[in-house]
Every structure is written in C-alpha cells, then in structure tokens.
Motif scaffolding. Structure first.
Motif, PDB file in Angstrom:
ATOM      1  N   PRO A  51      47.726  39.177  53.202  1.00  0.00           N
ATOM      2  CA  PRO A  51      46.722  38.651  54.131  1.00  0.00           C
ATOM      3  C   PRO A  51      45.506  39.577  54.176  1.00  0.00           C
ATOM      4  CG  PRO A  51      48.887  38.656  55.127  1.00  0.00           C
ATOM      5  CD  PRO A  51      49.007  39.393  53.848  1.00  0.00           C
ATOM      6  N   LEU A  52      44.337  39.021  54.251  1.00  0.00           N
ATOM      7  CA  LEU A  52      43.065  39.751  54.385  1.00  0.00           C
ATOM      8  C   LEU A  52      42.593  40.422  53.108  1.00  0.00           C
ATOM      9  CD1 LEU A  52      43.580  41.497  57.840  1.00  0.00           C
ATOM     10  CD2 LEU A  52      42.252  39.445  57.390  1.00  0.00           C
ATOM     11  N   ALA A  53      43.542  40.706  52.161  1.00  0.00           N
ATOM     12  CA  ALA A  53      43.155  41.487  50.980  1.00  0.00           C
ATOM     13  C   ALA A  53      42.043  40.794  50.209  1.00  0.00           C
ATOM     14  CB  ALA A  53      44.360  41.727  50.081  1.00  0.00           C
ATOM     15  N   GLY A  54      42.174  39.472  50.032  1.00  0.00           N
ATOM     16  CA  GLY A  54      41.175  38.723  49.282  1.00  0.00           C
ATOM     17  C   GLY A  54      39.844  38.689  50.008  1.00  0.00           C
ATOM     18  N   VAL A  55      39.905  38.441  51.299  1.00  0.00           N
ATOM     19  CA  VAL A  55      38.685  38.316  52.085  1.00  0.00           C
ATOM     20  C   VAL A  55      37.917  39.630  52.086  1.00  0.00           C
ATOM     21  CG1 VAL A  55      37.774  37.620  54.330  1.00  0.00           C
ATOM     22  CG2 VAL A  55      39.987  36.722  53.538  1.00  0.00           C
ATOM     23  N   LEU A  56      38.638  40.728  52.298  1.00  0.00           N
ATOM     24  CA  LEU A  56      37.961  42.027  52.444  1.00  0.00           C
ATOM     25  C   LEU A  56      37.754  42.726  51.110  1.00  0.00           C
ATOM     26  CD1 LEU A  56      39.868  43.352  55.591  1.00  0.00           C
ATOM     27  CD2 LEU A  56      37.665  42.188  55.511  1.00  0.00           C
ATOM     28  N   LYS A  57      38.329  42.146  50.042  1.00  0.00           N
ATOM     29  CA  LYS A  57      38.220  42.754  48.710  1.00  0.00           C
ATOM     30  C   LYS A  57      38.696  44.208  48.711  1.00  0.00           C
ATOM     31  CE  LYS A  57      34.666  39.710  46.868  1.00  0.00           C
ATOM     32  NZ  LYS A  57      35.018  38.697  47.858  1.00  0.00           N
ATOM     33  N   ILE A  58      39.963  44.403  49.132  1.00  0.00           N
ATOM     34  CA  ILE A  58      40.500  45.769  49.145  1.00  0.00           C
ATOM     35  C   ILE A  58      41.696  45.839  48.216  1.00  0.00           C
ATOM     36  CG2 ILE A  58      39.710  46.484  51.423  1.00  0.00           C
ATOM     37  CD1 ILE A  58      42.302  45.477  52.599  1.00  0.00           C
ATOM     38  N   ASN A  59      42.013  47.032  47.741  1.00  0.00           N
ATOM     39  CA  ASN A  59      43.162  47.181  46.845  1.00  0.00           C
ATOM     40  C   ASN A  59      44.450  47.352  47.654  1.00  0.00           C
ATOM     41  OD1 ASN A  59      43.534  49.850  47.640  1.00  0.00           O
ATOM     42  ND2 ASN A  59      42.200  50.643  46.013  1.00  0.00           N
ATOM     43  N   ILE A  60      45.569  47.403  46.941  1.00  0.00           N
ATOM     44  CA  ILE A  60      46.873  47.384  47.607  1.00  0.00           C
ATOM     45  C   ILE A  60      47.063  48.587  48.522  1.00  0.00           C
ATOM     46  CG2 ILE A  60      47.898  48.307  45.474  1.00  0.00           C
ATOM     47  CD1 ILE A  60      49.942  46.118  47.706  1.00  0.00           C
ATOM     48  N   ASN A  61      46.558  49.749  48.125  1.00  0.00           N
ATOM     49  CA  ASN A  61      46.719  50.943  48.978  1.00  0.00           C
ATOM     50  C   ASN A  61      45.962  50.780  50.292  1.00  0.00           C
ATOM     51  OD1 ASN A  61      48.065  51.826  46.800  1.00  0.00           O
ATOM     52  ND2 ASN A  61      46.806  53.660  46.434  1.00  0.00           N
ATOM     53  N   GLN A  62      44.691  50.377  50.142  1.00  0.00           N
ATOM     54  CA  GLN A  62      43.888  50.165  51.356  1.00  0.00           C
ATOM     55  C   GLN A  62      44.535  49.099  52.230  1.00  0.00           C
ATOM     56  OE1 GLN A  62      40.486  49.161  48.978  1.00  0.00           O
ATOM     57  NE2 GLN A  62      39.357  50.988  49.661  1.00  0.00           N
ATOM     58  N   TRP A  63      45.076  48.072  51.547  1.00  0.00           N
ATOM     59  CA  TRP A  63      45.713  46.990  52.299  1.00  0.00           C
ATOM     60  C   TRP A  63      46.900  47.517  53.100  1.00  0.00           C
ATOM     61  CZ3 TRP A  63      50.602  44.921  52.503  1.00  0.00           C
ATOM     62  CH2 TRP A  63      50.727  43.741  53.223  1.00  0.00           C
ATOM     63  N   THR A  64      47.689  48.391  52.478  1.00  0.00           N
ATOM     64  CA  THR A  64      48.865  48.929  53.170  1.00  0.00           C
ATOM     65  C   THR A  64      48.454  49.642  54.454  1.00  0.00           C
ATOM     66  OG1 THR A  64      49.959  49.200  51.043  1.00  0.00           O
ATOM     67  CG2 THR A  64      50.919  50.378  52.907  1.00  0.00           C
ATOM     68  N   TYR A  65      47.372  50.457  54.344  1.00  0.00           N
ATOM     69  CA  TYR A  65      46.901  51.149  55.567  1.00  0.00           C
ATOM     70  C   TYR A  65      46.471  50.134  56.617  1.00  0.00           C
ATOM     71  CZ  TYR A  65      46.569  54.918  52.143  1.00  0.00           C
ATOM     72  OH  TYR A  65      46.844  55.798  51.152  1.00  0.00           O
ATOM     73  N   LEU A  66      45.676  49.176  56.171  1.00  0.00           N
ATOM     74  CA  LEU A  66      45.150  48.182  57.104  1.00  0.00           C
ATOM     75  C   LEU A  66      46.278  47.396  57.756  1.00  0.00           C
ATOM     76  CD1 LEU A  66      42.672  46.506  58.187  1.00  0.00           C
ATOM     77  CD2 LEU A  66      43.178  44.919  56.325  1.00  0.00           C
ATOM     78  N   TYR A  67      47.226  46.958  56.908  1.00  0.00           N
ATOM     79  CA  TYR A  67      48.249  46.072  57.432  1.00  0.00           C
ATOM     80  C   TYR A  67      49.267  46.811  58.295  1.00  0.00           C
ATOM     81  CZ  TYR A  67      49.749  41.248  57.486  1.00  0.00           C
ATOM     82  OH  TYR A  67      49.999  39.955  57.888  1.00  0.00           O
TER      83      TYR A  67
END
Ligand SMILES: Nc1ncnc2c1ncn2[C@@H]1O[C@H](COP(=O)(O)OP(=O)(O)O)[C@@H](O)[C@H]1O
Ligand SMILES: [Mg+2]
Lengths: 292, 265, 339
Positions: C139-155
């Motif tokens: 979720p959100l990764a596509g919209v925010l254009k972030i990689n998996i590491n950044q996504w892990t922090y965010l999520y």
C-alpha cells in the motif's frame, strides 16, 4: 463399480490406520478431561523412531524396529504425562489451559524432530511391496499385514478391557474417576498404563500411516490429526468401541469420496460430516453415560 | 390470604425432570404468594435445588409449566427468565471470582446502556454517569450487608459466609420481583444466620417476594410466612409451619426425620 | 548497518502486528473465556481477504489466478477484510457456541482450522492452492514512488497508528460495562445467564471483535510479505499467540505488547536473523521455536498471571473519587465460621 471396490479396499486400509490411532486417543481422553493435541506428534515419533532404528542406528529389520519404536513412544507418553501434563491438569481446573500445554508439546516435538530428521521425505529400508489383487480389492502385502495387525490389536484391546482385571479397572477409572478413587483402584498405576497404551497405539498408528503412504515426513501425521479427531468424535469422545466404528466409517468415507469429489478434499469429507452431525447431536453419536 | 393465592408471583405446574433415568423432580406443583417469605423444605435429595434450577432456567424441564407474575416462562433461556424479574442464589456459592466485590454487584444491575457497545463509543458521557450512579448504589448495598470494607477485594478471596452475603447482594441490586435463595444460611455461623434472617425479612418488608430452601425448621418457623414441602420430587403439602406440624403425612415423610437429626447435632 | 536497521524495523513491525493479534486473542480467551483454538484461522482469513481485496482480478489459468480481486487500495482493503473476517468469526461462533460443550468446542475449533488449512492447499479457484496469493501490492508504495526499504519504515508507522487506535478501542471495550459482562462470562457463564446476560450473544460479539483484530494482524503480515499461501501459516501457530498472551499477562492490554515483543525478538525474528546471517543454518531458528513451548510451560507454572497481570479496578476508578461512606464492617463475618 470395479473402481469403487478398489477404493473401498483402500478405505479399509485407512480405517486400520485410523482405528489404531483413534483408540489410543480416546483411551487417553477417557481418563482426562482434555484432548492431547500433541497426539499427531506422538504418531510421528513412532514413525520417525522406526526410521532411526531401521535406517540410521542399529539398521534393524523394519518389522523388528517398528514394535520397539512403538513401545518407546508408549514410554515417552508416560513420561510426558507424569512430568508435564498431569501436574498442569492437577493445578488448573480449566481443561483449556492443559490443552494449550499440549499444543506447546506438539510444537516442541515437531521442531525438535525437524532438527533431528530434517523436513525431507523419508523412506523405510524395506523391500518394495507390489499391490496384489485380493478379491475385488488391491492391496500391497505390507498394507495387508498392517490391516491384519490392526484387527488383532482391536481384538486384544477388547479382551483386555472386558476380560482382565486391569481392563476392568481402566474402564472404572474412565467411567467415573471419583468412584474409582474411592474403590481402592491404584489410580496412578492405571493412569500410567493408559498413557502407555495411548502412546503405543499412537506410535503404531504413525508407523502404519507411513507404511500405507510408503513414506513419511515430520509433519505427515499432523495433517492426519483431524481425521482421527473425526473418528473419535463420531464414536463419542472417550468411547473405545465408538472410536473403532468411527475409524471404519471415516476410513471408508475418505477413500471412496474421490469417486465423487476432488481427491484433494478427501480428508475433509469425514470431518464435514462430523460437524454437521454434531450440530444435531452435540453429545456425539454414541453418548457416554456417566460423563457430564 | 385468598388474594395472595389467586394472584401468585410464581407458580409451577407439574414440573418433571430426570437425569439419565434418575427422577429428580416428579410433578412439582405449587404457588408462591406475593410479598411473603415462602420456605421450600424437604429431605436431602428431594429435588429442591433442581426445582429452583428448573424455575430459573439453568436446567430445562422435561415437562411442566412455570409462570412469573402471570407470564408463562416455560422453556425460556435463563437470561430471559432473569430479565423477567427473577434472581436466584446457589447452594454452593458461585461468585465471579476474578472480579472485585463491587464489580460483582455492578455487573448484575439491570438495563445498563453501557452493555451495548454503540453507547460505549457514541455516548461515553452518559455511560460514565450511569456507572458512577451504579457504583454508589452498589456501595450502599454492600454497606447494608456489611461487605463495604471488602469492595475492592477479588471475590474469590472471600470467606464462605461473605460469599453467601455477596450472592444475596448481587441479587438485590437487580431488584427482582421474586428472589430464590438456595440454602442461604447453610454453613455459616449462628450470629450470621440471625443477621441473614433479618436481611431477608427486610427485603420482604420492602415488597419483595422470596422463596427460600432451608433445612433448619427453627429458622423456617421464625421467618417464613408460608411453607412448601417437597418429597421425592413431588409437592407433598403447603401451608403454615404450625399447620404442617399437625399433618401426619408430612411429619412422617420429613419433619420427624429432621427434628431427630436436629436433636442429634 | 542499513541491513541491520532494516531488520530492526521489520522486527518492530512484527512486534506491533502481533501486539494487535494478541489483543484480539486476549479478549476472546482471557476476558471472555472461550477456548478459541481456531484463532489463527482468522489471521489467515484476514490475510487472504486483504490480498484478494487489493489484488486485481486474474482469471484462472493453469492453476494460477483468483476468483475475485477487487483491486482496492491496500489501506482500505485491510479494514474491509477485517470486518469481513469479524463477520465470518461471528458466524463460526454462532454455529459452534450454540450447542457444543467445552471439550467438543475445543476439538472442533482446532479441526475446523485444520480442515480449512487443508482446503486452502487444494483449492485453486479462490486462493490458488499452494501457490497462494502473490504480488500483493505494498500500500502507498506506488503512489509515493518509494522503494521497499522506505516502505517498510513508512508502513511500520502505519501499523503503529493502527495498533495504538486498536489498543484504545480494546481498553475502552474492556473498561466498559460490556467488558464487565465478558469477564462475568469468563468467570462463570452460568452466573452470567442468571443475572440476565445473554451469554451466547456476548460470546459471538467477542468472537467478532477478536476476528477483526486477528484479521488486521493477518492483513499486515500478507502486505509485508506481499504474498500469502498455506505455508505462510499453520493452525497450530495459534500456540505462539497464546504464549504471548500468557507470558505477557492474561487480561492485560500492555501485557499483550510485552508478550508479543518478548516472543518476536527473542524467539522468532531474532533467531531467524541470527540463523540466516551468522549461522547459515536453520537449526537455531527451529530450536528457538521449540523453546517457545518450554517458555510457555515455565511461565504458566511459575507466573500464571503473566509479566503484567490483569489490573483490578478499585472503587475509586468507578466513582472518580474516594468513596465517602463510613466503613461498616459486619461484625458477624469476623467470627470464626463453620466450614
Ligand atoms: N446434574 C445432575 N445429574 C444427575 N443427577 C442429579 C443432578 N442434579 C441432581 N441430581 C439428582 O437429583 C436428585 C435431587 O437433587 P437436588 O435437587 O440437589 O436435591 P435437594 O436440593 O433437595 O437436596 C438427587 O437424587 C440428585 O442426585
Ligand atoms: Mg439442594
């Protein structure tokens, strides 16, 4: 029709496996108020110890290794009860807590077994046994030995419970623990004998399952657990003869089911039937008197 | 008297129950008059406790009727019978052991809006006010029965006599029309027996109707207005204690035995 | 360093997720007294539904595909899947709580979970059998254009917000008169019925809330792994969650966090990290899993109330002030009682 009888024959073979295991489970439940969820792992232990004696350690002949392994599982069951399950069951009146302890035992045994025997598929060192036509049925000699053996064991259990003093005491303890306490039965000894038999039968069931499937893994018995539950519930929890009948019904049902439905679901069939039946007869199909 | 009996608060008709072939109750039929204390007596195993459980719905009757305040409640589940205005206590006290004494009372009160989660989240203020008022009421009742100092103790830590009082207060907070007491004085010390008797009389004077199982005929004579005798699951006789003492059948079946037993103690 | 940090974040994520999972189990088991051995089934259903709700529909071909995919945003799929799971849990409760006595209930619950697990391995129309659901979107990764590491922090942050909200909800529920009815049912369901509470209805309500919490945990697990299949879960994993609850403290919301953290850090994620980065063998990890059994036995034996025991609510908590009645003590209660 031809195919039906072959599946019917396989059903009888499965019934033999389930009967061995289900009698053991129901014997144990008769004297406790909780279900042992590690029972599938007791079965696996029997099959795995047989593998160890057959392939790894002494390189014993399979037919020698199997009974030794089953006896070892019986001893293990007595120890597990004495030092783990019985103390918890005495201390906590809520049987659900003891059942959680048996869950722990299951995870403990399964993981330790994985460390020792890996998660790979294992095979016994025994001659390959080819299916033979017997009347309308198709059985391998090994499976036939298992079936004859299961019938003999069932008869022995019947004789033990009905004819011997030990069996009478076991039934007394199972029917009414408090009555047994006051009537001078050595409860501790009978409890140990019951757990030994429960473990022994679990071990035999596990080995029989491995023979029938012609291989084994650390977890193959666990996925069979609910088939055994189905037989036990069908027969009425705690009832030995009920479990035997339940095993026969479940064995035949699961093996003939693939004629009508996807074979992948064959193990579930028995259980669905049990659930539906339970909803109409919550006390089980063969209710036992004297247990509330 | 006539009025009491034509309009009973509780009546049973031909209640029957057997357990695995053992008949516990075999046609109990009686009326419990309003605003009086009625004793249910009978020898051990006569089926008194079972009758109370059949009335309150813990056990389903094989056959027979029960009505509370004119409403036929036969076959209703226990919680609906309770909501109809009936409370009971148990022969062996059953406290809610993991909760405090105060909470044992609070949970028992009727019509709490906080028992609906919508109110908990949508009207938290109202629920909170209600809780405060309820706590005050519970404390008053605890005070009346001498349990006030134990309000914050876990109920399972109470002594036998305290648990008996807790069961009575838990029933009282629900303000029942009819209160069933199963041996409220069994196993407590004589001074407390006296006290419990006074409490029960006070409840009657406050307008409650009470049916109590009691073994001690001295107590029955002293506090009960009316007596129902049960033997072998059947109603043997009803009336005042003084009348029953004259009844040959009753004396033979029960009174003689108990009087002897009392003397034996 | 960065790999280690990512591992720590992932572990924190698991701790948060299992805190949520433990809260739900705690409600159903410790506060309502239902032996809910099918709990991990709800975790799995939540995971599957979260996946199905957020995946696009793929017509079935060669055993791969799904019966329906709703292509929802992941942030929305998660709570909707949880609501659906809550309803399913209530249905299961409605069927089995009605008539079964406790021992049958316990067995049937385990068996239902085992049967559905077996079903999930074989069914290819709905959940793609052993292949399971793959490519569940982050979720959100596509919209925010972030990689998996950044996504892990965010999520991890998103999960924390969820956990705090659900913690508040659980606190509110268990402090409410409804929570008090749950506890009454746990202590003695016969008494609960006697005082006019509809035991069956409250048990079903508890199951529904528990199912919701389980499903949120399951949905987060599926989203983190971007996949869910029969080897992602096993019915007996419910034991781990029971252990978290028992070790942390039965009936304690904070205890659920302590239990989840202890197990995830010392017995599950920690050993996995050590085993794969330093020992290069899964044995250590497997032994750690076995040790959970021992931990649970020791904890239940020596500290059955758990690390953070259930707190009793004193009168002051209900009144908002000290009670003002004069102490009255029933003198007759102080006399020695006969039995
Ligand atoms: N749950 C039960 N199962 C089997 N028998 C019961 C049960 N409850 C009561 N009984 C039997 O019913 C009879 C009446 O018991 P009870 O109502 O407790 O009598 P009382 O309260 O008058 O002493 C007794 O013979 C008792 O053994
Ligand atoms: Mg009685």
């Amino acid at each position: 029709m031809h195919l039906f009888w072959i599946d019917f024959g396989t059903g009888l073979a499965t019934a033999a496996v389930v009967a061995l295991a289900a009698t053991g489970l129901t014997l144990q439940f008769g004297i406790t108020n909780y279900i042992n969820f590690a029972y599938g792992d007791f079965m696996a232990l029997g099959a795995l110890l047989t593998f160890a004696l057959n392939n790894q350690a002494l390189h014993l002949n399979f037919w020698v290794a199997a009974p030794i392994a089953a006896i070892l599982v019986g001893v293990f069951a007595v120890i597990a009860n004495q030092f783990l399950l019985a103390p918890f069951a005495r201390r906590f009146s809520n049987p659900a807590l003891t059942m959680i302890v048996t869950f722990g035992l299951s995870l403990f045994m399964a993981n330790v077994a994985t460390v020792i025997w890996t998660g790979n598929t294992l095979f016994y060192r025994m001659p390959i046994s080819v299916d033979k036509k017997v009347g309308p049925f198709l059985w391998s000699p090994d499976v036939m030995v298992v079936m004859v053996f299961a019938v003999v064991v069932m008869i022995l259990i019947h004789l033990l419970l009905k004819m011997t003093r030990l069996g009478k005491m076991m039934r007394a303890l199972s029917d009414n623990t408090s009555l047994a306490l006051t009537s001078g039965i050595d409860v501790r000894q009978i409890t140990n004998v019951t757990w030994f038999m429960s473990g022994l039968l679990a071990g035999l069931g596990g080995i029989a399952l491995a023979v029938q499937e012609a291989n084994l893994t650390v977890t193959s018995a666990e996925s069979y657990l609910f088939v055994i539950f189905a037989a036990v519930i069908l027969g009425g929890i705690g009832s030995v003869y009920g479990a035997m009948l339940g095993a026969l019904a479940i064995g035949l049902l699961t093996e003939t089911a693939p004629l009508y439905i996807n074979a992948g679901y064959k193990l579930d069939v028995g259980f669905f039937i049990v659930i539906v039946l339970l909803l109409f007869r919550p006390q089980g199909l063969v209710p036992r008197l004297g247990r509330s | 008297m006539a009025n009491e009996l034509t309009n009973p608060i509780l009546s049973t008709r031909d209640l029957k129950k057997s357990f695995l072939g053992v008949t516990a109750v075999n046609g109990a039929t009686f009326d419990v008059p309003r605003n009086l204390i009625t004793a249910l007596i009978g020898p051990n195993g006569a089926g008194k406790t079972t009758v109370v459980s059949l009335i309150s719905g813990q056990i389903k009757a094989d056959s027979g009727q029960v009505s509370i305040d004119g409403v036929d409640v036969s076959g209703w589940p226990a919680h609906r019978i309770s909501q109809q205005g009936l409370m009971r206590t148990f022969q062996l006290s059953r406290e809610l052991g993991g909760m405090t004494v105060l909470e044992n009372l609070m949970v028992s009160a009727r019509r709490q809006s906080g028992e609906n989660l919508l109110n908990v989240f949508l009207r938290p203020g109202a629920v909170k006010k209600e809780e405060q008022a309820l706590a005050e009421r519970a404390l008053e009742i605890l005070n009346r029965y001498g349990l006030y100092h134990l309000r914050d103790s876990r109920a399972q830590a109470l002594s036998g006599g305290q648990k008996k009082l807790l069961e009575i207060s838990r029933a009282v907070i629900a303000d029942p029309k009819i209160l069933l007491l199963d041996e409220p004085m069994a196993g407590v010390n004589p001074a407390l027996i006296e006290k419990i008797g006074e409490y029960i009389i006070d409840l009657r004077n406050g307008g409650m109707s009470i049916l109590m199982i009691e073994h001690n005929l001295g107590i029955v004579e002293k506090i009960c207005d009316n007596v129902i005798v049960l033997a072998e699951g059947r109603t043997l006789a009803t009336g005042k204690m003084s009348e029953l003492r004259e009844n040959e059948e009753v004396v033979r079946a029960y009174l003689g035995e108990v009087i002897n037993a009392d003397n034996g103690r | 360093m960065s790999a280690f940090f990512l591992f720590v974040m992932t572990m924190v994520f698991y701790v948060i997720v299992f805190w949520i999972g433990s809260l739900g189990l705690d409600l159903v088991w410790s506060r309502t007294g239902i032996p809910i051995f099918a709990y991990y089934l709800y975790v799995a259903i939540g995971a599957y539904l979260t996946g199905l709700f957020s995946l696009p529909h793929v017509p079935l071909q060669n055993g791969v595909g799904n019966l329906f995919g709703l292509d929802m945003p992941g942030l929305l799929a998660l709570p909707l899947a949880a609501v659906a799971t809550g309803v399913i849990a209530m249905g299961i409760g409605a069927v089995f709580l009605r008539r079964l006595r406790t021992d049958y209930l316990a067995v049937v619950m385990v068996a239902v979970a085992l049967v559905i697990w077996d079903f999930s391995q074989n069914d290819i129309t709905l959940v793609s059998g052993n292949t399971g659901l793959t490519n569940i979107p982050l979720p959100l990764a596509g919209v925010l254009k972030i990689n998996i590491n950044q996504w892990t922090y965010l999520y991890t942050g998103v999960a924390l917000v969820w956990a705090l909200a659900l913690w508040w909800v659980m606190k509110t529920v268990s402090n409410s008169p409804t929570g008090r009815v749950f506890r009454a049912i746990r202590d003695d369901s016969v008494v609960a019925a006697t005082i006019g509470k509809n035991v069956y209805r409250y048990q079903i309500l508890s199951m529904g809330i528990g199912g919701f919490y389980a499903a949120i945990a399951g949905g987060f697990l599926a989203q983190l792994a971007t996949s869910w299949n029969p080897s992602s879960w096993a019915p007996f994993e419910v034991f781990n969650v029971f252990t978290m609850v028992i070790v942390g403290g039965v009936g304690s919301n904070l205890g659920a966090l302590v239990g989840a953290a202890l197990l995830q850090v010392l017995f599950i994620q920690g050993p996995t990290y050590v085993a794969s980065n330093y020992l290069h063998s899964p044995t250590f990890e497997t032994l750690a899993a076995a040790a959970i059994g021992v931990l649970m036995w020791l904890s239940l034996w020596f500290r059955p109330q758990g690390a953070v025991p259930e707190k009793l609510k004193p009168t002051k908590w209900y009144l908002g002030r000290e009670p003002q009645l004069a102490e009255s003590i029933n003198p007759d209660l102080t006399v020695e009682e006969r039995a």
